[in-house]
Write a protein that holds these residues in place. Structure first.
Motif, PDB file in Angstrom:
ATOM      1  N   LYS A 103     -21.611 107.705 -21.738  1.00 16.85           N
ATOM      2  CA  LYS A 103     -23.114 108.261 -21.606  1.00 16.85           C
ATOM      3  C   LYS A 103     -23.222 106.495 -22.312  1.00 16.85           C
ATOM      4  N   ILE A 104     -22.306 105.659 -23.125  1.00 17.10           N
ATOM      5  CA  ILE A 104     -21.693 104.727 -23.649  1.00 17.10           C
ATOM      6  C   ILE A 104     -21.440 103.416 -22.824  1.00 17.10           C
ATOM      7  N   VAL A 105     -22.457 102.966 -23.140  1.00 20.45           N
ATOM      8  CA  VAL A 105     -21.214 101.577 -21.986  1.00 20.45           C
ATOM      9  C   VAL A 105     -21.187 100.608 -22.861  1.00 20.45           C
ATOM     10  N   GLU A 106     -21.496 100.630 -24.301  1.00 21.53           N
ATOM     11  CA  GLU A 106     -21.062  99.213 -24.985  1.00 21.53           C
ATOM     12  C   GLU A 106     -21.510  99.698 -25.882  1.00 21.53           C
ATOM     13  N   ILE A 107     -20.902  99.843 -27.222  1.00 22.73           N
ATOM     14  CA  ILE A 107     -21.222 100.200 -29.087  1.00 22.73           C
ATOM     15  C   ILE A 107     -20.857  98.766 -29.734  1.00 22.73           C
TER      16      ILE A 107
END
Length: 204
Positions: A103-107
């Motif tokens: 769900k998360i590509v980058e943070i």
């Protein structure tokens, strides 16, 4: 080659019309998950530390750090980039991304000047203070939220969008930084479809 360019140009309006609405896909459950991640003590303490470290940093020095980051992206010696990517906050964010089930590509997390404090991947720049992700969150104060428009990544056939939020110090109740969570909208659509499908099956 011209044929493919013309074909893509013809498809562009269709792609744009098919763009998902990030606000609809980022439901309350996901928002709470993100809030929980960003409320972790390592996030708060890391921002506090960098805010103090860079409190007297001039704008010229901010630009110098950003230029150093951009320059090192093209060099073998990346001591500055490596120092940020190996710090405790970056390690934490990398684990969060890895366990997000796609769900998360980058943070990444920013301080009160818009400089990156920690991140899960190498970003194109170090200073975000001239962008909406920081100006529409940290500068707007505690609780501020900005969800950017959906963008299509044709290289990997994926829709994505940035969920940007101010980070509040639990003691002072004031914004001390901000965070950007780039979300995989294509995966969120798939998950939503599976959930709706499951509901339909149960109702039958």
């Amino acid at each position: 080659m011209k044929k493919y360019v013309a074909l893509f140009a013809a498809m562009a309006p269709m792609l744009a019309s098919a763009a998902p609405n990030p606000s609809e896909l980022i439901d309350e459950t996901l928002r709470k998950e993100i809030a929980h991640v960003l409320a972790n003590e390592i996030v708060i303490q890391s921002i506090r530390f960098q805010n103090e470290k860079y409190q007297d940093l001039s704008q010229d020095s901010v630009i110098e750090l950003d230029n150093l980051w951009r320059k090192q992206r093209e060099e073998e010696d990346q001591y500055f980039i490596s120092a940020v990517l190996s710090n405790p906050l970056s390690s934490y964010l990398t684990r969060v991304q890895a366990h997000s089930q796609g769900k998360i590509v980058e943070i990444f997390v920013m301080d009160d000047k818009g400089l990156n404090v920690g991140q899960s991947a190498v970003s194109s720049d170090f200073w975000q203070g001239d962008e909406g992700k920081w100006q529409k969150t940290y500068k707007e104060g505690a609780g501020s939220l900005f969800i950017d428009e959906a963008e299509y990544d044709e290289d990997i056939d994926r829709w994505r969008a940035q969920y940007n939020i101010a980070i509040t110090d639990p003691e002072t109740k004031k914004a001390i930084g901000a965070a950007t969570v780039e979300l995989n909208l294509t995966e969120l659509m798939r998950l939503k479809g599976e959930l709706e499908g499951g509901k339909n099956e149960l109702s039958e």
